[in-house]
Design a protein around this motif. Structure first.
Motif, PDB file in Angstrom:
ATOM      1  N   SER A 102      56.789   1.410   4.320  1.00 43.21           N
ATOM      2  CA  SER A 102      55.842   1.486   3.208  1.00 43.21           C
ATOM      3  C   SER A 102      56.212   2.634   2.283  1.00 43.21           C
ATOM      4  O   SER A 102      56.879   3.587   2.696  1.00 43.21           O
ATOM      5  CB  SER A 102      54.413   1.678   3.724  1.00 43.21           C
ATOM      6  OG  SER A 102      54.296   2.910   4.410  1.00 43.21           O
ATOM      7  N   ALA A 103      55.773   2.514   1.045  1.00 41.68           N
ATOM      8  CA  ALA A 103      55.961   3.570   0.054  1.00 41.68           C
ATOM      9  C   ALA A 103      54.580   4.060  -0.357  1.00 41.68           C
ATOM     10  O   ALA A 103      53.703   3.258  -0.682  1.00 41.68           O
ATOM     11  CB  ALA A 103      56.706   3.044  -1.164  1.00 41.68           C
ATOM     12  N   ILE A 104      54.395   5.365  -0.320  1.00 38.55           N
ATOM     13  CA  ILE A 104      53.119   5.963  -0.694  1.00 38.55           C
ATOM     14  C   ILE A 104      53.402   7.066  -1.702  1.00 38.55           C
ATOM     15  O   ILE A 104      54.158   7.994  -1.414  1.00 38.55           O
ATOM     16  CB  ILE A 104      52.390   6.540   0.536  1.00 38.55           C
ATOM     17  CG1 ILE A 104      52.169   5.442   1.577  1.00 38.55           C
ATOM     18  CG2 ILE A 104      51.073   7.189   0.130  1.00 38.55           C
ATOM     19  CD1 ILE A 104      51.780   5.946   2.933  1.00 38.55           C
ATOM     20  N   VAL A 105      52.818   6.946  -2.873  1.00 35.46           N
ATOM     21  CA  VAL A 105      53.023   7.938  -3.921  1.00 35.46           C
ATOM     22  C   VAL A 105      51.717   8.713  -4.112  1.00 35.46           C
ATOM     23  O   VAL A 105      50.658   8.122  -4.274  1.00 35.46           O
ATOM     24  CB  VAL A 105      53.451   7.263  -5.244  1.00 35.46           C
ATOM     25  CG1 VAL A 105      53.611   8.298  -6.350  1.00 35.46           C
ATOM     26  CG2 VAL A 105      54.735   6.472  -5.054  1.00 35.46           C
ATOM     27  N   THR A 106      51.830  10.037  -4.060  1.00 36.95           N
ATOM     28  CA  THR A 106      50.678  10.901  -4.304  1.00 36.95           C
ATOM     29  C   THR A 106      51.011  11.797  -5.495  1.00 36.95           C
ATOM     30  O   THR A 106      52.072  11.668  -6.107  1.00 36.95           O
ATOM     31  CB  THR A 106      50.356  11.767  -3.061  1.00 36.95           C
ATOM     32  OG1 THR A 106      51.437  12.679  -2.840  1.00 36.95           O
ATOM     33  CG2 THR A 106      50.131  10.906  -1.834  1.00 36.95           C
TER      34      THR A 106
END
Length: 191
Positions: A102-106
Motif C-alpha cells: 500500500s501507499a500512504i501519503v501524509t
C-alpha cells in the motif's frame, strides 16, 4: 521535493543479522545529514510473515504550491505497474505470493507498507524493488488516476464534514505549507 531522504524500514522474520535479534545500520553522513537509506531490521523467529515499510521523508507539505497533491499522485502511480510488469501482472504476482502493498501519503511522509508470508520474502522484495526503482508511469494509468482523483475531489465537495475539516485546516495553518490539503487515500494491492 526539498527533503527527500529515503529511509527503508525492514521488520521481518528472515535472518540477515547472523543470529542477532535486532539490527540497525547507520548510514554515512555528509555534514551530519544522512546520504543513504537507514535500514532497520528485527528478527522474530516465531513470525509467519515479513513486513516491510519504505518511508520517504517528504510529503504533501513539500509539494510545490502550484502542484498540490503531487506527492499523493506519485505515491499512487508507483503501485500501478512497472517497466517490466503491467499493473495487472504486478498485482497478480503480488497476490500469488500472498503479499500486500500500500501507499500512504501524509503531510510529511510517503510510505509504502507491505507484507508477505516469510517463505516468499525474496520474491516480495524483488517486486517492491521493481515498483520503487522502475515505476511505469504509463499515460493510460496517469489518465485513469487523474479521473479517479477528480472524482474524489467532487465527492469531497459533497461532504460537509470533509469541507469543514478543510476550512478549519486552512484557517488554523494559514500561511504555512500545512494549510494545503493532503489527499489521504490509501491504495492497497494484493491479497
Amino acid at each position: 521535493m526539498v527533503r527527500i531522504l529515503l529511509c527503508i524500514v525492514f521488520v521481518c522474520s528472515l535472518g540477515f543479522a547472523k543470529g542477532k535479534t535486532s539490527f540497525r545500520a547507520e548510514p554515512p553522513t555528509e555534514n551530519g545529514v544522512p546520504i543513504s537509506p537507514t535500514v532497520f531490521y528485527e528478527k522474530s523467529p516465531s513470525a509467519l510473515t515479513a513486513d516491510v515499510s519504505v518511508v520517504i521523508m517528504s510529503g504533501s507539505v513539500d509539494d510545490p504550491v502550484d502542484k498540490v497533491g503531487l506527492s499523493n499522485f506519485v505515491g499512487e502511480m508507483v503501485l500501478r505497474g512497472t517497466k517490466k510488469r503491467s499493473r495487472q501482472k504486478f498485482q497478480t504476482e503480488l497476490e500469488r505470493i500472498g503479499g500486500t502493498l500500500s501507499a500512504i501519503v501524509t503531510s510529511d511522509t510517503i510510505r509504502f507498507n507491505g507484507g508477505v508470508i516469510k517463505e516468499n520474502f525474496p520474491k516480495f522484495m524483488e517486486l517492491l524493488e521493481d515498483a520503487l526503482l522502475n515505476p511505469a508511469f504509463s499515460e493510460k494509468d496517469f489518465a485513469e488516476l487523474k479521473t479517479e482523483i477528480l472524482n474524489d475531489i467532487v465527492h469531497v465537495k459533497n461532504s460537509n464534514n470533509r469541507l469543514g475539516g478543510l476550512a478549519a485546516r486552512r484557517e488554523i495553518f494559514r500561511g504555512t505549507p500545512l494549510e494545503r490539503p493532503v489527499i489521504e487515500k490509501y491504495i492497497v494491492t494484493g491479497k
